[in-house]
Design a protein around this motif. Structure first.
Motif: not given
Length: 254
Positions: A135-156
């Motif tokens: 999301n462009p409003k994110h800082w890089d750390r927010h995008n990294r955390r979002a990817k981590e959440i996807v990995k942890n939850t198995g969501k697309p």
């Protein structure tokens, strides 16, 4: 369909007019998901239909503000039939989305005070179909955390420009492996987990757009806006508005 990366959908934009449509086409998009703040579903649908054509599909959606203004959690729903107000509990919103068989997406997870948490995603896992990872409003750390959440939850994963400003249209898109001609087809693919890749532009221009969008948060969270939209109780998507006929009185947080 483009032969580069699939059918391109900017999965969440806040603005829609002739200039937005022109920019979307220039950026090679095939579809936009239009979900403006504080606008009721019938009006969103009307505007989406007005700006759709053979070159660009505009899909109506609602980003529902659950919880209170100071502790709100945004959820994006595509494929709704009945209007749902803002400022109801997260559980109530999820129940309504599930009842309507909507595609339920989590934009900007754990972002500032407006993001659904990983714990929330786990609680409502049966209803949620995808989580935003760029999301462009994110800082890089927010995008990294979002990817981590996807990995942890198995969501697309999905991505969007989350454009509040016209110039951000098409900075990010989600690629699908097949053409999409209708809202129902998009909902079906999302519910089945059939997104392919999240892609975005790069370079100095993209970084500038990201900073401009983040700066726009100042207005989004201004006291003037809070007073006008929330405390007055007169906004069209407030649960006390007469159009809901008291249906959400027992689930309102105000």
């Amino acid at each position: 369909m483009t032969d580069r990366d699939g059918f391109r959908v900017d999965m969440h934009v806040k603005v829609l007019d002739e200039k937005v449509v022109r920019r979307a086409k220039e950026r090679g998009l095939d579809a936009l998901v239009y979900a403006p703040h504080f606008m009721r579903l019938p009006e969103i649908r009307q505007r989406a239909e007005k700006f759709s054509d053979d070159e660009l599909l505009v899909v109506p959606a609602r980003e529902v503000f659950t919880g209170t203004w100071r502790n709100r959690k945004h959820v994006l729903a595509i494929g709704l039939d009945d209007p749902i107000p803002d400022f109801i509990s997260l559980t109530a919103a999820m129940e309504e989305f599930d009842r309507q068989d909507a595609a339920v997406l989590i934009p900007h997870p754990e972002f500032l005070s407006v993001g659904v948490t990983e714990a929330d995603i786990r609680v409502h896992a049966d209803v949620i179909h995808a989580v935003e990872t760029y999301n462009p409003k994110h800082w890089d750390r927010h995008n990294r955390r979002a990817k981590e959440i996807v990995k942890n939850t198995g969501k697309p994963a999905f991505g969007s420009s989350y454009a509040h400003l016209r110039g951000t249209i098409g900075e990010v898109w989600t690629a699908f492996g097949e053409d999409i001609e209708t809202e129902d087809e998009l909902v079906e693919l999302l519910r089945a987990g059939n997104t392919t890749r999240v892609l975005h532009r790069t370079g100095r221009s993209h970084e500038l757009r990201r900073r401009l969008e983040f700066s726009h948060l100042g207005y989004e969270n201004s006291w003037k806006k809070i007073d006008r939209l929330v405390l007055s109780g007169m906004e069209a998507t407030h649960p006390d508005h007469e159009t809901y006929g008291g249906k959400f009185d027992d689930r309102s947080v105000y």
